[in-house]
Design a protein around this motif. Structure first.
Motif, PDB file in Angstrom:
ATOM      1  N   GLY A  73       0.816  -1.214   0.000  1.00 15.58           N
ATOM      2  CA  GLY A  73       0.000   0.000   0.000  1.00 15.58           C
ATOM      3  C   GLY A  73       0.846   1.258   0.000  1.00 15.58           C
ATOM      4  O   GLY A  73       0.486   2.259  -0.621  1.00 15.58           O
ATOM      5  N   LEU A  74       1.984   1.210   0.682  1.00 12.23           N
ATOM      6  CA  LEU A  74       2.891   2.360   0.677  1.00 12.23           C
ATOM      7  C   LEU A  74       3.478   2.550  -0.719  1.00 12.23           C
ATOM      8  O   LEU A  74       3.564   3.683  -1.212  1.00 12.23           O
ATOM      9  N   ILE A  75       3.856   1.455  -1.358  1.00 14.21           N
ATOM     10  CA  ILE A  75       4.415   1.521  -2.713  1.00 14.21           C
ATOM     11  C   ILE A  75       3.360   2.035  -3.680  1.00 14.21           C
ATOM     12  O   ILE A  75       3.640   2.861  -4.553  1.00 14.21           O
ATOM     13  N   CYS A  76       2.129   1.594  -3.495  1.00 10.37           N
ATOM     14  CA  CYS A  76       1.014   2.064  -4.330  1.00 10.37           C
ATOM     15  C   CYS A  76       0.778   3.561  -4.117  1.00 10.37           C
ATOM     16  O   CYS A  76       0.567   4.304  -5.078  1.00 10.37           O
ATOM     17  N   GLU A  77       0.820   4.024  -2.884  1.00  7.46           N
ATOM     18  CA  GLU A  77       0.657   5.456  -2.596  1.00  7.46           C
ATOM     19  C   GLU A  77       1.772   6.268  -3.236  1.00  7.46           C
ATOM     20  O   GLU A  77       1.535   7.358  -3.757  1.00  7.46           O
ATOM     21  N   LEU A  78       2.992   5.743  -3.205  1.00  6.55           N
ATOM     22  CA  LEU A  78       4.119   6.437  -3.848  1.00  6.55           C
ATOM     23  C   LEU A  78       3.869   6.580  -5.347  1.00  6.55           C
ATOM     24  O   LEU A  78       4.073   7.654  -5.920  1.00  6.55           O
ATOM     25  N   ALA A  79       3.408   5.497  -5.989  1.00  4.73           N
ATOM     26  CA  ALA A  79       3.100   5.560  -7.423  1.00  4.73           C
ATOM     27  C   ALA A  79       1.982   6.562  -7.689  1.00  4.73           C
ATOM     28  O   ALA A  79       2.070   7.382  -8.609  1.00  4.73           O
ATOM     29  N   ASP A  80       0.923   6.535  -6.879  1.00  6.75           N
ATOM     30  CA  ASP A  80      -0.197   7.452  -7.042  1.00  6.75           C
ATOM     31  C   ASP A  80       0.243   8.901  -6.870  1.00  6.75           C
ATOM     32  O   ASP A  80      -0.181   9.784  -7.618  1.00  6.75           O
ATOM     33  N   ALA A  81       1.116   9.146  -5.905  1.00  5.83           N
ATOM     34  CA  ALA A  81       1.629  10.511  -5.686  1.00  5.83           C
ATOM     35  C   ALA A  81       2.438  10.987  -6.883  1.00  5.83           C
ATOM     36  O   ALA A  81       2.306  12.141  -7.317  1.00  5.83           O
ATOM     37  N   ALA A  82       3.276  10.121  -7.432  1.00 11.26           N
ATOM     38  CA  ALA A  82       4.088  10.507  -8.588  1.00 11.26           C
ATOM     39  C   ALA A  82       3.204  10.780  -9.806  1.00 11.26           C
ATOM     40  O   ALA A  82       3.394  11.774 -10.519  1.00 11.26           O
ATOM     41  N   ILE A  83       2.219   9.906 -10.030  1.00 11.62           N
ATOM     42  CA  ILE A  83       1.318  10.086 -11.172  1.00 11.62           C
ATOM     43  C   ILE A  83       0.483  11.353 -10.998  1.00 11.62           C
ATOM     44  O   ILE A  83       0.351  12.157 -11.932  1.00 11.62           O
ATOM     45  N   GLY A  84      -0.066  11.571  -9.815  1.00 12.35           N
ATOM     46  CA  GLY A  84      -0.851  12.783  -9.570  1.00 12.35           C
ATOM     47  C   GLY A  84      -0.026  14.048  -9.714  1.00 12.35           C
ATOM     48  O   GLY A  84      -0.488  15.046 -10.269  1.00 12.35           O
ATOM     49  N   THR A  85       1.212  14.001  -9.249  1.00 15.80           N
ATOM     50  CA  THR A  85       2.091  15.160  -9.384  1.00 15.80           C
ATOM     51  C   THR A  85       2.399  15.415 -10.851  1.00 15.80           C
ATOM     52  O   THR A  85       2.358  16.562 -11.312  1.00 15.80           O
ATOM     53  N   VAL A 118       8.995   6.998 -10.779  1.00 23.29           N
ATOM     54  CA  VAL A 118       9.123   7.849 -11.970  1.00 23.29           C
ATOM     55  C   VAL A 118       7.850   7.693 -12.795  1.00 23.29           C
ATOM     56  O   VAL A 118       7.576   6.615 -13.333  1.00 23.29           O
ATOM     57  N   ALA A 119       7.062   8.765 -12.878  1.00 27.17           N
ATOM     58  CA  ALA A 119       5.786   8.750 -13.595  1.00 27.17           C
ATOM     59  C   ALA A 119       5.887   9.573 -14.865  1.00 27.17           C
ATOM     60  O   ALA A 119       6.475  10.665 -14.862  1.00 27.17           O
ATOM     61  N   LYS A 120       5.314   9.027 -15.934  1.00 27.33           N
ATOM     62  CA  LYS A 120       5.299   9.749 -17.212  1.00 27.33           C
ATOM     63  C   LYS A 120       4.057   9.349 -17.988  1.00 27.33           C
ATOM     64  O   LYS A 120       3.512   8.253 -17.790  1.00 27.33           O
ATOM     65  N   PRO A 121       3.599  10.210 -18.885  1.00 27.99           N
ATOM     66  CA  PRO A 121       2.377   9.890 -19.626  1.00 27.99           C
ATOM     67  C   PRO A 121       2.641   8.866 -20.733  1.00 27.99           C
ATOM     68  O   PRO A 121       3.680   8.903 -21.392  1.00 27.99           O
ATOM     69  N   MET A 122       1.689   7.943 -20.900  1.00 28.93           N
ATOM     70  CA  MET A 122       1.679   7.064 -22.079  1.00 28.93           C
ATOM     71  C   MET A 122       0.897   7.758 -23.185  1.00 28.93           C
ATOM     72  O   MET A 122       1.210   7.637 -24.351  1.00 28.93           O
ATOM     73  N   GLN A 123      -0.162   8.469 -22.765  1.00 25.71           N
ATOM     74  CA  GLN A 123      -1.041   9.174 -23.694  1.00 25.71           C
ATOM     75  C   GLN A 123      -1.704  10.300 -22.925  1.00 25.71           C
ATOM     76  O   GLN A 123      -2.253  10.082 -21.854  1.00 25.71           O
ATOM     77  N   SER A 124      -1.608  11.508 -23.454  1.00 26.87           N
ATOM     78  CA  SER A 124      -2.225  12.670 -22.810  1.00 26.87           C
ATOM     79  C   SER A 124      -3.391  13.145 -23.659  1.00 26.87           C
ATOM     80  O   SER A 124      -3.192  13.587 -24.793  1.00 26.87           O
ATOM     81  N   GLY A 125      -4.596  13.020 -23.120  1.00 28.22           N
ATOM     82  CA  GLY A 125      -5.784  13.460 -23.841  1.00 28.22           C
ATOM     83  C   GLY A 125      -6.351  14.727 -23.245  1.00 28.22           C
ATOM     84  O   GLY A 125      -5.898  15.210 -22.203  1.00 28.22           O
ATOM     85  N   ASN A 126      -7.361  15.267 -23.892  1.00 34.28           N
ATOM     86  CA  ASN A 126      -8.014  16.477 -23.401  1.00 34.28           C
ATOM     87  C   ASN A 126      -8.743  16.219 -22.088  1.00 34.28           C
ATOM     88  O   ASN A 126      -8.753  17.063 -21.210  1.00 34.28           O
ATOM     89  N   THR A 127      -9.331  15.031 -21.946  1.00 33.09           N
ATOM     90  CA  THR A 127     -10.069  14.686 -20.727  1.00 33.09           C
ATOM     91  C   THR A 127      -9.437  13.508 -19.988  1.00 33.09           C
ATOM     92  O   THR A 127      -9.273  13.552 -18.781  1.00 33.09           O
ATOM     93  N   ILE A 128      -9.068  12.444 -20.705  1.00 35.73           N
ATOM     94  CA  ILE A 128      -8.493  11.249 -20.100  1.00 35.73           C
ATOM     95  C   ILE A 128      -7.033  11.122 -20.521  1.00 35.73           C
ATOM     96  O   ILE A 128      -6.711  11.219 -21.708  1.00 35.73           O
ATOM     97  N   SER A 129      -6.177  10.903 -19.537  1.00 36.09           N
ATOM     98  CA  SER A 129      -4.751  10.664 -19.789  1.00 36.09           C
ATOM     99  C   SER A 129      -4.350   9.364 -19.108  1.00 36.09           C
ATOM    100  O   SER A 129      -4.933   8.977 -18.089  1.00 36.09           O
ATOM    101  N   HIS A 130      -3.345   8.705 -19.669  1.00 38.88           N
ATOM    102  CA  HIS A 130      -2.864   7.428 -19.150  1.00 38.88           C
ATOM    103  C   HIS A 130      -1.386   7.564 -18.796  1.00 38.88           C
ATOM    104  O   HIS A 130      -0.605   8.089 -19.594  1.00 38.88           O
ATOM    105  N   TYR A 131      -1.028   7.082 -17.611  1.00 45.73           N
ATOM    106  CA  TYR A 131       0.339   7.213 -17.095  1.00 45.73           C
ATOM    107  C   TYR A 131       0.928   5.859 -16.756  1.00 45.73           C
ATOM    108  O   TYR A 131       0.205   4.927 -16.402  1.00 45.73           O
ATOM    109  N   THR A 132       2.239   5.783 -16.835  1.00 46.63           N
ATOM    110  CA  THR A 132       2.987   4.655 -16.296  1.00 46.63           C
ATOM    111  C   THR A 132       3.851   5.185 -15.165  1.00 46.63           C
ATOM    112  O   THR A 132       4.222   6.363 -15.149  1.00 46.63           O
ATOM    113  N   CYS A 133       4.156   4.300 -14.237  1.00 49.59           N
ATOM    114  CA  CYS A 133       5.050   4.668 -13.146  1.00 49.59           C
ATOM    115  C   CYS A 133       5.895   3.450 -12.787  1.00 49.59           C
ATOM    116  O   CYS A 133       5.351   2.368 -12.528  1.00 49.59           O
ATOM    117  N   GLU A 134       7.189   3.628 -12.806  1.00 48.25           N
ATOM    118  CA  GLU A 134       8.122   2.589 -12.381  1.00 48.25           C
ATOM    119  C   GLU A 134       8.701   2.985 -11.030  1.00 48.25           C
ATOM    120  O   GLU A 134       9.077   4.146 -10.834  1.00 48.25           O
TER     121      GLU A 134
END
Length: 161
Positions: A73-85, A118-134
């Protein structure tokens, strides 16, 4: 006499924050550092448009699960924080965003390590965007990989969020 307030875009504010160059009165429309990041002592270490790197000093003695490793859960929160940021750097005043989903695959355990997400976009849309995080341990080994879909909210949908 107090300094006048200057509202900066999120990316500019975060860049100045990381560099330690924020001037008194400089703000942004999002809440940084976030309450959860302060609580867990996460830190943003790199930022650019659409991507972010966030770190935490993970220790099973503090963040452990019943097996004695750092809780997923901590690792998941870290990924979520990076993606949200990362996504917040694309958000302008009057907009907000919400996570639609988050999927994480755990690769190897952690006992004590500086974890780097490390979070980065796979696809950035006007409304929906998709991210990966390693997420990496401080020995460079991959701990987990996450993917997430984020919805940008505008107008009355963004109000109060």
């Amino acid at each position: 006499m107090s300094e006048p307030s200057q509202k900066l875009p999120v990316l500019a504010w975060l860049q100045r924050f990381i560099a330690g160059k924020l001037s008194p009165g400089e703000t942004t429309h999002m809440r940084y550092p976030t309450a959860i990041s302060r609580t867990l002592a996460m830190r943003i270490v790199e930022i650019d448009a659409g991507w972010a790197t966030v770190e935490i000093d993970a220790d099973a003695g503090i963040h452990g699960n019943q097996q004695g490793t750092v809780h997923g859960g901590l690792i998941c929160e870290l990924a979520d924080a990076a993606i949200g940021t990362a996504h917040s750097t694309q958000i302008t005043e009057g907009e907000s965003f919400a996570s639609i989903d988050l999927k994480i695959n755990f690769i190897r355990p952690v006992w004590k390590s500086v974890l780097r997400a490390v979070a980065k976009p796979m696809q950035s849309g006007n409304t929906i965007s998709h991210y990966t995080c390693e997420i990496f341990r401080d020995d460079g080994k991959l701990v987990a990989m996450a993917i997430s879909s984020i919805m940008t909210l505008r107008g009355e949908n963004a109000a109060g969020r």
